[in-house]
Design a protein around this motif. Structure first.
Motif, PDB file in Angstrom:
ATOM      1  N   THR A  30       0.850  -1.191   0.000  1.00 40.70           N
ATOM      2  CA  THR A  30       0.000   0.000   0.000  1.00 40.70           C
ATOM      3  C   THR A  30       0.886   1.240   0.000  1.00 40.70           C
ATOM      4  O   THR A  30       2.112   1.120  -0.088  1.00 40.70           O
ATOM      5  CB  THR A  30      -0.938  -0.008   1.228  1.00 40.70           C
ATOM      6  N   SER A  31       0.271   2.419   0.067  1.00 38.98           N
ATOM      7  CA  SER A  31       1.074   3.647   0.096  1.00 38.98           C
ATOM      8  C   SER A  31       0.369   4.695   0.937  1.00 38.98           C
ATOM      9  O   SER A  31      -0.867   4.667   1.070  1.00 38.98           O
ATOM     10  CB  SER A  31       1.257   4.190  -1.327  1.00 38.98           C
ATOM     11  N   ASP A  32       1.161   5.622   1.459  1.00 43.83           N
ATOM     12  CA  ASP A  32       0.597   6.737   2.228  1.00 43.83           C
ATOM     13  C   ASP A  32      -0.404   7.494   1.349  1.00 43.83           C
ATOM     14  O   ASP A  32      -1.500   7.840   1.795  1.00 43.83           O
ATOM     15  CB  ASP A  32       1.739   7.661   2.688  1.00 43.83           C
ATOM     16  N   GLU A  37      -5.662   9.567   0.415  1.00 47.16           N
ATOM     17  CA  GLU A  37      -6.631  10.003  -0.594  1.00 47.16           C
ATOM     18  C   GLU A  37      -7.987   9.307  -0.425  1.00 47.16           C
ATOM     19  O   GLU A  37      -9.035   9.930  -0.518  1.00 47.16           O
ATOM     20  CB  GLU A  37      -6.066   9.731  -1.991  1.00 47.16           C
ATOM     21  N   ARG A  38      -7.966   7.974  -0.162  1.00 51.60           N
ATOM     22  CA  ARG A  38      -9.231   7.225  -0.089  1.00 51.60           C
ATOM     23  C   ARG A  38      -9.923   7.307   1.256  1.00 51.60           C
ATOM     24  O   ARG A  38     -11.123   7.065   1.350  1.00 51.60           O
ATOM     25  CB  ARG A  38      -8.991   5.735  -0.393  1.00 51.60           C
ATOM     26  N   THR A  39      -9.158   7.598   2.329  1.00 53.76           N
ATOM     27  CA  THR A  39      -9.758   7.500   3.672  1.00 53.76           C
ATOM     28  C   THR A  39      -9.498   8.700   4.574  1.00 53.76           C
ATOM     29  O   THR A  39     -10.227   8.895   5.535  1.00 53.76           O
ATOM     30  CB  THR A  39      -9.207   6.265   4.434  1.00 53.76           C
ATOM     31  N   ASP A 152      -4.235  -8.630   4.108  1.00 54.33           N
ATOM     32  CA  ASP A 152      -5.335  -8.067   3.317  1.00 54.33           C
ATOM     33  C   ASP A 152      -5.296  -6.543   3.367  1.00 54.33           C
ATOM     34  O   ASP A 152      -5.790  -5.918   4.304  1.00 54.33           O
ATOM     35  CB  ASP A 152      -6.678  -8.597   3.859  1.00 54.33           C
ATOM     36  N   ARG A 153      -4.729  -5.946   2.326  1.00 57.14           N
ATOM     37  CA  ARG A 153      -4.535  -4.490   2.338  1.00 57.14           C
ATOM     38  C   ARG A 153      -5.854  -3.728   2.263  1.00 57.14           C
ATOM     39  O   ARG A 153      -5.909  -2.537   2.548  1.00 57.14           O
ATOM     40  CB  ARG A 153      -3.623  -4.061   1.183  1.00 57.14           C
ATOM     41  N   THR A 154      -6.929  -4.406   1.812  1.00 57.91           N
ATOM     42  CA  THR A 154      -8.212  -3.691   1.688  1.00 57.91           C
ATOM     43  C   THR A 154      -8.862  -3.439   3.057  1.00 57.91           C
ATOM     44  O   THR A 154      -9.804  -2.664   3.156  1.00 57.91           O
ATOM     45  CB  THR A 154      -9.227  -4.433   0.784  1.00 57.91           C
ATOM     46  N   ARG A 210     -13.623  -9.060   7.349  1.00 59.08           N
ATOM     47  CA  ARG A 210     -13.814  -9.075   5.889  1.00 59.08           C
ATOM     48  C   ARG A 210     -14.826  -7.990   5.530  1.00 59.08           C
ATOM     49  O   ARG A 210     -15.817  -7.819   6.241  1.00 59.08           O
ATOM     50  CB  ARG A 210     -14.361 -10.430   5.419  1.00 59.08           C
ATOM     51  N   MET A 211     -14.572  -7.261   4.450  1.00 55.57           N
ATOM     52  CA  MET A 211     -15.475  -6.145   4.120  1.00 55.57           C
ATOM     53  C   MET A 211     -15.581  -5.918   2.618  1.00 55.57           C
ATOM     54  O   MET A 211     -14.583  -5.976   1.905  1.00 55.57           O
ATOM     55  CB  MET A 211     -14.960  -4.857   4.787  1.00 55.57           C
ATOM     56  N   HIS A 212     -16.820  -5.663   2.167  1.00 55.98           N
ATOM     57  CA  HIS A 212     -17.052  -5.176   0.809  1.00 55.98           C
ATOM     58  C   HIS A 212     -17.134  -3.652   0.926  1.00 55.98           C
ATOM     59  O   HIS A 212     -18.219  -3.081   1.112  1.00 55.98           O
ATOM     60  CB  HIS A 212     -18.345  -5.767   0.244  1.00 55.98           C
ATOM     61  N   GLY A 213     -15.958  -3.027   0.841  1.00 59.91           N
ATOM     62  CA  GLY A 213     -15.822  -1.608   1.180  1.00 59.91           C
ATOM     63  C   GLY A 213     -16.773  -0.676   0.446  1.00 59.91           C
ATOM     64  O   GLY A 213     -17.393   0.190   1.060  1.00 59.91           O
ATOM     65  N   ARG A 214     -16.901  -0.898  -0.879  1.00 64.41           N
ATOM     66  CA  ARG A 214     -17.723   0.041  -1.666  1.00 64.41           C
ATOM     67  C   ARG A 214     -19.180   0.011  -1.251  1.00 64.41           C
ATOM     68  O   ARG A 214     -19.851   1.033  -1.176  1.00 64.41           O
ATOM     69  CB  ARG A 214     -17.620  -0.310  -3.149  1.00 64.41           C
ATOM     70  N   GLU A 215     -19.692  -1.237  -1.005  1.00 67.00           N
ATOM     71  CA  GLU A 215     -21.088  -1.387  -0.574  1.00 67.00           C
ATOM     72  C   GLU A 215     -21.310  -0.739   0.784  1.00 67.00           C
ATOM     73  O   GLU A 215     -22.318  -0.075   1.021  1.00 67.00           O
ATOM     74  CB  GLU A 215     -21.455  -2.883  -0.490  1.00 67.00           C
TER      75      GLU A 215
HETATM   76  O1  UT7 Z   1     -16.640   1.163  10.351  1.00 64.74           O
HETATM   77  C1  UT7 Z   1     -17.554   0.498   9.536  1.00 64.74           C
HETATM   78  C2  UT7 Z   1     -17.703   1.219   8.327  1.00 64.74           C
HETATM   79  N1  UT7 Z   1     -16.622   0.961   7.393  1.00 64.74           N
HETATM   80  C3  UT7 Z   1     -16.515   1.799   6.437  1.00 64.74           C
HETATM   81  O2  UT7 Z   1     -17.237   2.756   6.473  1.00 64.74           O
HETATM   82  C4  UT7 Z   1     -15.605   1.546   5.271  1.00 64.74           C
HETATM   83  C5  UT7 Z   1     -16.342   1.953   4.042  1.00 64.74           C
HETATM   84  N2  UT7 Z   1     -15.582   1.820   2.793  1.00 64.74           N
HETATM   85  C6  UT7 Z   1     -14.538   2.626   2.523  1.00 64.74           C
HETATM   86  O3  UT7 Z   1     -14.151   3.450   3.326  1.00 64.74           O
HETATM   87  C7  UT7 Z   1     -13.896   2.492   1.153  1.00 64.74           C
HETATM   88  O4  UT7 Z   1     -14.707   1.700   0.340  1.00 64.74           O
HETATM   89  C8  UT7 Z   1     -12.461   1.904   1.208  1.00 64.74           C
HETATM   90  C9  UT7 Z   1     -11.522   2.931   1.830  1.00 64.74           C
HETATM   91  C10 UT7 Z   1     -12.470   0.623   2.018  1.00 64.74           C
HETATM   92  C11 UT7 Z   1     -11.961   1.595  -0.197  1.00 64.74           C
HETATM   93  O5  UT7 Z   1     -12.021   2.754  -1.015  1.00 64.74           O
HETATM   94  P1  UT7 Z   1     -12.642   2.662  -2.495  1.00 64.74           P
HETATM   95  O6  UT7 Z   1     -12.491   3.994  -3.077  1.00 64.74           O
HETATM   96  O7  UT7 Z   1     -14.030   2.099  -2.348  1.00 64.74           O
HETATM   97  O8  UT7 Z   1     -11.641   1.669  -3.188  1.00 64.74           O
HETATM   98  P2  UT7 Z   1     -11.921   0.230  -3.842  1.00 64.74           P
HETATM   99  O9  UT7 Z   1     -12.220  -0.784  -2.777  1.00 64.74           O
HETATM  100  O10 UT7 Z   1     -12.905   0.379  -4.933  1.00 64.74           O
HETATM  101  O11 UT7 Z   1     -10.507  -0.108  -4.444  1.00 64.74           O
HETATM  102  C12 UT7 Z   1      -9.918   0.705  -5.456  1.00 64.74           C
HETATM  103  C13 UT7 Z   1      -8.570   0.134  -5.826  1.00 64.74           C
HETATM  104  C14 UT7 Z   1      -8.573  -1.355  -6.121  1.00 64.74           C
HETATM  105  O12 UT7 Z   1      -7.707  -1.583  -7.186  1.00 64.74           O
HETATM  106  P3  UT7 Z   1      -8.273  -1.869  -8.655  1.00 64.74           P
HETATM  107  O13 UT7 Z   1      -9.143  -3.065  -8.530  1.00 64.74           O
HETATM  108  O14 UT7 Z   1      -9.040  -0.617  -9.018  1.00 64.74           O
HETATM  109  O15 UT7 Z   1      -7.033  -2.077  -9.453  1.00 64.74           O
HETATM  110  C15 UT7 Z   1      -7.988  -1.960  -4.867  1.00 64.74           C
HETATM  111  O16 UT7 Z   1      -7.328  -3.184  -5.097  1.00 64.74           O
HETATM  112  O17 UT7 Z   1      -7.650   0.329  -4.735  1.00 64.74           O
HETATM  113  C16 UT7 Z   1      -6.990  -0.913  -4.434  1.00 64.74           C
HETATM  114  N3  UT7 Z   1      -6.701  -0.963  -3.013  1.00 64.74           N
HETATM  115  C17 UT7 Z   1      -5.547  -0.502  -2.482  1.00 64.74           C
HETATM  116  N4  UT7 Z   1      -4.454   0.063  -3.031  1.00 64.74           N
HETATM  117  C18 UT7 Z   1      -3.478   0.447  -2.195  1.00 64.74           C
HETATM  118  C19 UT7 Z   1      -7.473  -1.426  -2.015  1.00 64.74           C
HETATM  119  N5  UT7 Z   1      -6.868  -1.273  -0.832  1.00 64.74           N
HETATM  120  C20 UT7 Z   1      -5.664  -0.702  -1.098  1.00 64.74           C
HETATM  121  C21 UT7 Z   1      -4.586  -0.285  -0.297  1.00 64.74           C
HETATM  122  N6  UT7 Z   1      -3.532   0.282  -0.877  1.00 64.74           N
HETATM  123  N7  UT7 Z   1      -4.621  -0.411   1.058  1.00 64.74           N
END
Ligand code: UT7
Length: 321
Positions: A30-32, A37-39, A152-154, A210-215
């Motif tokens: 993963t990266s900073d 950016e995502r969280t 599991d980096r996700t 385990r989490m389906h983050g987008r959902e």
């Molecule tokens: O406390 C309970 C509530 N929990 C939450 O509220 C979490 C809710 N979900 C989220 O916050 C977001 O969905 C996440 C932060 C978990 C993920 O963000 P996203 O913008 O939905 O990203 P994504 O899951 O659609 O993944 C985008 C890409 C994927 O790569 P590809 O398939 O586009 O090539 C992932 O494999 O980012 C990749 N990715 C990562 N890259 C670098 C996923 N995790 C990482 C990571 N580092 N840690």
């Protein structure tokens, strides 16, 4: 006069070790940049072996007791919200009771994951108003690092450990001080969206998150905006009456989108996700304690709390501090 549960004190505790995104990127692919950016997360605290849900919870509880000017013997009720108890049983609340030296009282855990603190506050509010106790300790404490799959980096970059606590006291008031409204929800058909793949009755193991983050993200914004609207409606207040929003700290984008949807001033939202990451049931009381201690939340302020998590479960509370 109305008997209400009032906020008498807050406290919090974090593990000794803080881990940055850059340090995590040495162990995980993963990266900073991606994490920020995502969280919005920059750091999380990770418990050492001697730091547990009960020890962190007890430290937060002691701070909250001191802030309330009360002794452990004043407490009649301890509710601890957690998804990561020290043991399958006894309840971590009873371990906290022993650690802080509170004598015979009511003590139990609540399991509603990230919404656990809202569930615990709601139960405590009801019990205080029906005379079960005069003073309650309500704690959110987690050692989520113990149930993360570090391959599991996700998921593993998103969570951290910590505890927050409040003392709620039953008091006859002639104004609108105290907890004014609470709302809770659950929808178990989404249990497969955010869960732990183990447990005593299924695998006999502790399991991993385990989490389906987008959902989860999509449901979070909708459910949180809706439940915040409900508590405001219950109190007859509008978003402009809110002095502070203390949201569950899962993702900066969820917090921003929810505030925007309701027309809440972003400058009035307490944000700690950058420093603590997602500490599940601990995140709301941790953020609340921080904002009380740094002087942002003051007596007389209208504060709304909200959270959403596994189950799905979600809830909100409105209180006049
Ligand atoms: O406390 C309970 C509530 N929990 C939450 O509220 C979490 C809710 N979900 C989220 O916050 C977001 O969905 C996440 C932060 C978990 C993920 O963000 P996203 O913008 O939905 O990203 P994504 O899951 O659609 O993944 C985008 C890409 C994927 O790569 P590809 O398939 O586009 O090539 C992932 O494999 O980012 C990749 N990715 C990562 N890259 C670098 C996923 N995790 C990482 C990571 N580092 N840690």
């Amino acid at each position: 006069m109305t008997l209400r549960a009032i906020l008498a004190g807050t406290g919090s505790a974090l593990p000794r070790t803080r881990v940055s995104n850059a340090e995590l990127a040495e162990r995980v692919d993963t990266s900073d940049e991606w994490i920020v950016e995502r969280t919005g997360i920059r750091f999380r605290y990770i418990a050492e072996p001697d730091e547990t849900t009960a020890t962190l919870g007890a430290a937060a509880a002691q701070q909250a007791l001191a802030a309330a000017g009360l002794q452990p013997s004043d407490i009649g009720l301890i509710i601890l919200a957690t998804a990561t108890p020290d043991n399958t049983f006894p309840a971590s609340a009873t371990k906290v009771q022993a650690l802080i030296g509170a004598p015979d009282c009511i003590a139990f855990d609540v399991a509603a994951v990230c919404s656990g603190f809202l569930y615990a506050v709601t139960v405590a509010d009801s019990m205080l108003r029906t005379g079960a106790a005069k003073h309650a300790l309500v704690i959110g404490s987690e050692t989520f690092s113990r149930i993360l799959d570090w391959e599991d980096r996700t998921t593993c970059v998103l969570f951290g450990d910590g505890a927050g606590a409040v003392v709620l006291s039953a008091k006859d008031v002639d104004d609108d001080q105290g907890i004014l409204a609470t709302r809770l929800h659950a929808d178990g058909k989404y249990s497969g969206m955010l869960y732990v793949d183990g447990g005593p009755s299924t695998t006999g193991t502790v399991g991993h998150v385990r989490m389906h983050g987008r959902e989860v993200f999509r449901h979070a914004v909708t459910n949180l905006a809706s439940v915040l609207g409900e508590v405001l409606e219950d109190t007859g207040l509008s978003p402009s009456d809110v002095d502070w929003v203390v949201p569950h700290q899962a993702n900066r984008r969820i917090i921003d989108a929810t505030a925007k949807k309701l027309g809440l001033d972003p400058a009035r939202v307490v944000m700690t996700v950058d420093q603590h990451a997602n500490t599940s049931a601990a995140s709301v009381p941790l953020a609340l304690d921080l904002a009380v201690r740094d002087g942002r939340i003051k007596r007389g302020d209208l504060v709304v709390l909200e959270a959403m998590g596994g189950g799905f479960t979600w809830g909100a509370a409105a209180l006049r501090v």
